[in-house]
Scaffold this motif. Structure first.
Motif, PDB file in Angstrom:
ATOM      1  N   ALA A  32       0.994 -10.094  -0.945  1.00  0.00           N
ATOM      2  CA  ALA A  32       0.259 -11.132  -0.215  1.00  0.00           C
ATOM      3  C   ALA A  32       1.118 -11.774   0.875  1.00  0.00           C
ATOM      4  O   ALA A  32       0.624 -12.098   1.956  1.00  0.00           O
ATOM      5  N   LEU A  33       2.407 -11.955   0.587  1.00  0.00           N
ATOM      6  CA  LEU A  33       3.293 -12.610   1.555  1.00  0.00           C
ATOM      7  C   LEU A  33       3.808 -11.655   2.624  1.00  0.00           C
ATOM      8  O   LEU A  33       4.021 -12.055   3.762  1.00  0.00           O
ATOM      9  N   PHE A  34       4.043 -10.406   2.244  1.00  0.00           N
ATOM     10  CA  PHE A  34       4.625  -9.430   3.163  1.00  0.00           C
ATOM     11  C   PHE A  34       3.791  -8.148   3.213  1.00  0.00           C
ATOM     12  O   PHE A  34       4.278  -7.069   2.850  1.00  0.00           O
ATOM     13  N   PRO A  35       2.550  -8.223   3.683  1.00  0.00           N
ATOM     14  CA  PRO A  35       1.713  -7.013   3.664  1.00  0.00           C
ATOM     15  C   PRO A  35       2.232  -5.912   4.583  1.00  0.00           C
ATOM     16  O   PRO A  35       2.121  -4.722   4.261  1.00  0.00           O
ATOM     17  N   GLY A  41       6.504   0.470   3.488  1.00  0.00           N
ATOM     18  CA  GLY A  41       7.371   1.005   2.450  1.00  0.00           C
ATOM     19  C   GLY A  41       8.737   0.358   2.395  1.00  0.00           C
ATOM     20  O   GLY A  41       9.601   0.792   1.637  1.00  0.00           O
ATOM     21  N   ALA A  42       8.964  -0.678   3.189  1.00  0.00           N
ATOM     22  CA  ALA A  42      10.257  -1.359   3.179  1.00  0.00           C
ATOM     23  C   ALA A  42      10.459  -2.160   1.896  1.00  0.00           C
ATOM     24  O   ALA A  42      11.584  -2.312   1.422  1.00  0.00           O
TER      25      ALA A  42
END
Length: 78
Positions: free
Chosen positions: A39-42, A48-49
């Motif tokens: 949710a924070l980093f879509p 893939g990071a």
């Protein structure tokens, strides 16, 4: 040492309590990661990071890290 003396020391209860908190911590870390990181980093999850879901082994390692950090914080306050 007799079994009755161990029970009166409360060691089994303490060990079970600490083990329960440790296992609960693993579940909470896995749940927290699964719901918040995507949710924070879509964009990071999509590229893939950052993994959107972590394994039980990774959750276990993170739980140990959190427990060590909590212990260090407690020791430094004393």
């Amino acid at each position: 040492m007799k079994f009755g003396k161990i029970i009166t020391l409360g060691l089994p209860a303490i060990v079970l309590w600490m083990g329960g908190i440790f296992v609960l911590g693993i579940f909470l870390i896995k749940w927290f990661w699964m719901w918040t990181i995507p949710a924070l980093f879509p964009g990071a999850v999509a590229s893939g990071a950052v993994a959107g879901v972590i394994s039980w082994w990774t959750a276990l390692k993170l739980s140990v890290l959190v427990a060590l950090l909590a212990a260090i914080t407690n020791i430094s306050k004393s």
